[in-house]
Design a protein around this motif. Structure first.
Motif, short mmCIF file in Angstrom:
data_model
loop_
_atom_site.label_atom_id
_atom_site.label_comp_id
_atom_site.label_asym_id
_atom_site.label_seq_id
_atom_site.Cartn_x
_atom_site.Cartn_y
_atom_site.Cartn_z
N GLU A 31 11.93 64.64 56.59
CA GLU A 31 12.46 63.50 56.79
C GLU A 31 14.00 63.44 57.04
OE1 GLU A 31 10.69 64.11 54.04
OE2 GLU A 31 8.70 62.90 54.48
N SER A 32 14.77 64.16 56.10
CA SER A 32 16.10 64.28 56.35
C SER A 32 16.53 64.99 57.45
CB SER A 32 16.67 65.18 55.07
OG SER A 32 16.58 64.26 53.78
N GLU A 91 11.29 52.27 59.97
CA GLU A 91 10.43 53.18 59.37
C GLU A 91 10.67 54.50 59.84
OE1 GLU A 91 5.59 53.81 59.46
OE2 GLU A 91 6.43 51.65 59.58
N ILE A 92 10.85 55.41 59.20
CA ILE A 92 11.07 57.00 59.50
C ILE A 92 9.90 57.81 58.94
CG2 ILE A 92 12.49 58.80 58.82
CD1 ILE A 92 14.01 56.64 60.03
N MET A 93 9.21 58.55 59.95
CA MET A 93 7.95 59.20 59.74
C MET A 93 6.91 58.67 58.98
SD MET A 93 9.89 63.09 59.38
CE MET A 93 8.42 63.83 59.55
N GLY A 97 8.98 52.21 55.75
CA GLY A 97 10.64 51.46 55.44
C GLY A 97 11.16 51.64 54.07
N THR A 98 10.59 52.75 53.53
CA THR A 98 11.23 53.08 52.05
C THR A 98 12.57 53.35 52.09
OG1 THR A 98 8.82 53.74 51.34
CG2 THR A 98 10.84 54.41 50.00
N LEU A 99 12.88 54.26 53.09
CA LEU A 99 14.35 54.78 52.85
C LEU A 99 15.35 53.66 53.28
CD1 LEU A 99 13.95 58.20 54.63
CD2 LEU A 99 14.56 57.81 52.23
N PHE A 100 14.82 52.82 54.42
CA PHE A 100 15.58 51.49 54.61
C PHE A 100 15.67 50.76 53.25
CE2 PHE A 100 15.95 46.99 56.56
CZ PHE A 100 17.16 47.31 57.09
#
Length: 133
Positions: A31-32, A91-93, A97-100
């Motif tokens: 993800e990073s 949303e990332i991967m 939307g957790t990182l957002f």
């Protein structure tokens, strides 16, 4: 009954969020790597933002540096939110939307701390003003 120190609680929450994301940045999690590749900042951006967040998380707990740490975190979260909104998406991967959401929480908490500690900064600046006689 003891009174709960709100600033300490929110600083701990903020530090926990920032420090747990460092594991993913420093271990080059997919993800990073995806995020910083899409921002054309892999690996330098990933590692340097991790170092900045690590230092700011640490300095947040010292009286003389807490305002500056809050400003740094507020700035990095502003960049993170703008990156999500204009480049990455919410949303990332398939993270839902957790990182957002974590960036939003850190943004709000650091904004609160900047507002809360602004008077400490003003007092600190006034120490260096020449006095008139």
């Amino acid at each position: 009954m003891k009174k709960i120190n709100l600033q300490l609680v929110v600083k701990i929450v903020l530090a926990i969020i920032l420090l747990q994301t460092l594991f993913f940045k420093f271990t080059a999690s997919p993800e990073s790597v995806y995020i910083f590749t899409k921002l054309n900042a892999e690996p330098v951006g990933r590692i340097s933002s991790g170092i900045i967040e690590l230092i700011a998380s640490f300095l947040l707990f010292f009286k003389r540096t807490k305002f500056y740490a809050a400003i740094v975190i507020f700035g990095t979260m502003t960049v993170a939110l703008l990156s999500h909104l204009f480049v990455l998406g919410i949303e990332i991967m398939n993270d839902g939307g957790t990182l957002f959401l974590l960036a939003c929480v850190c943004f709000v908490i650091s904004g609160y701390l900047v507002f809360r500690y602004k008077n400490d900064f003003i007092k600190h600046i006034n120490l260096f003003k020449p006095t008139r006689k």
